[in-house]
Design an enzyme around this catalytic site. Structure first.
Site, PDB file in Angstrom:
ATOM      1  N   ASP A 188       0.822  -1.212   0.000  1.00 35.67           N
ATOM      2  CA  ASP A 188       0.000   0.000   0.000  1.00 35.67           C
ATOM      3  C   ASP A 188       0.857   1.263   0.000  1.00 35.67           C
ATOM      4  OD1 ASP A 188       1.002  -0.304   2.512  1.00 35.67           O
ATOM      5  OD2 ASP A 188      -0.882   0.016   3.575  1.00 35.67           O
ATOM      6  N   GLU A 274       9.764  -1.995  14.051  1.00 35.33           N
ATOM      7  CA  GLU A 274      10.942  -1.482  13.359  1.00 35.33           C
ATOM      8  C   GLU A 274      12.127  -1.344  14.315  1.00 35.33           C
ATOM      9  OE1 GLU A 274       7.260   0.198  11.317  1.00 35.33           O
ATOM     10  OE2 GLU A 274       7.973  -0.102  13.359  1.00 35.33           O
TER      11      GLU A 274
END
Length: 324
Positions: A188, A274
């Site tokens: 996306d 992350e």
């Protein structure tokens, strides 16, 4: 008297010439070969009187040699590092549209290998057919997300990203790793082609801004004197690496040198995937700022709008089953 002598001389002259010619002729010497081509010596005289072979020439070869002499000798270009793009994907109405946009971008990038990982127990026909026509070097993997982790507040695509990492490590397990760069390309996102030029020179871990993320127009690493010193972010600046998944790339050698570096489920807080991953392979001081010292946005977390299918008929369906 003189007239008589002259007459005798002219009478004897032809016979004298004939005798001289006969004496000069060597009967053992072969007669010269007659040829339609002009005769020339296959040698030319070099310095010191030495005989040097004379090369015959042709107009075509002479022209080619002149072109080669005027053309600079090009050195073979070094092989580009391969960019490995790991893309988790799952079934939804906009899946094919998202993958089509992504493939149209990747197709313009040299030396790119697409690792597409489906969130399901088996490969879908839609994605298999799509990749067969994509015209890209690719690897099609699949691994389902356990049901207990399918909660809105929990991180998504963890198992899929780890499957891509496992495939890379297995592929390069018994061979010397070629230069390569890995990044996580969610389906996306929207990418500028310039981003791939930037990330290809990654030595260890490189970073850059991401647009339309974190409730802001962009988030980015703060850079001073070529070093990352902080984070411009809209959420939890205290994170060790306050960066979006689309905002970094990792050298393939770093991935292979850290075989236990994966995305964690247990012990990982929401929004910390992350940071938890990057802590295993690097430090903030080692990060390599890209995109003009992190002042240019080259990737956007665009997110396709959720489609409204309220008018999709439940009965009296179309007689033609069209893939969307």
């Amino acid at each position: 008297m003189k007239s008589a002598l002259c007459n005798r001389f002219f009478i004897l002259l032809p016979w004298i010439l004939i005798v001289i010619i006969m004496l000069d002729v060597d009967p053992r010497r072969p007669a010269p070969q007659l040829t339609s081509r002009p005769y020339f010596s296959p040698h030319t005289v070099g310095c010191g009187g030495s005989r040097v072979p004379l090369r015959r020439s042709s107009p075509g070869r002479d022209a080619a040699e002149k072109r080669n002499e005027s053309r600079p000798q090009l050195q073979p270009e070094p092989r580009l590092p391969t960019i490995y793009a790991i893309t988790p994907t799952y079934s939804r109405p906009v899946q094919k549209a998202e993958l089509t946009r992504l493939a149209n971008t990747f197709r313009q990038v040299a030396q790119l290998h697409w690792i597409l990982v489906e969130d399901r127990a088996t490969r879908s026909e839609l994605v298999s057919s799509f990749l067969a026509r994509a015209g890209l070097p690719n690897t099609h993997l699949h691994v389902p997300t356990p049901r207990r982790y399918k909660r809105p507040w929990l991180p998504r695509a963890t198992e899929q990203r780890n499957a891509g990492l496992a495939w890379l490590r297995q592929r390069h397990q018994h061979q010397s790793a070629q230069p390569g760069v890995l990044f996580f390309a969610d389906d996306d996102n929207t990418y500028s082609l310039e981003l791939f030029q930037e990330m290809r020179t990654t030595r260890k871990v490189s970073v850059w801004p991401v647009g339309l993320v974190g409730g802001r127009r962009y988030e980015r690493p703060l850079v001073k004197n070529g070093k990352v010193v902080g984070w411009y972010t809209g959420w939890r600046e205290d994170r060790p690496f306050a960066i979006d998944m689309a905002g970094f790339a990792v050298s393939l050698q770093v991935i292979l040198s850290n075989p236990k570096a994966v995305f964690k489920r247990r012990g990982s807080q929401p929004g910390m995937q992350e940071s938890d991953f990057l802590k295993q392979i690097t430090t903030v001081d080692e990060l390599e700022p890209k995109a003009n010292n992190c002042t240019k946005v080259l990737v956007w977390h665009t997110r396709t709008e959720k489609v409204n299918l309220a008018n999709e008929p439940k009965y009296h369906m179309d007689t033609v089953n069209i893939e969307v």
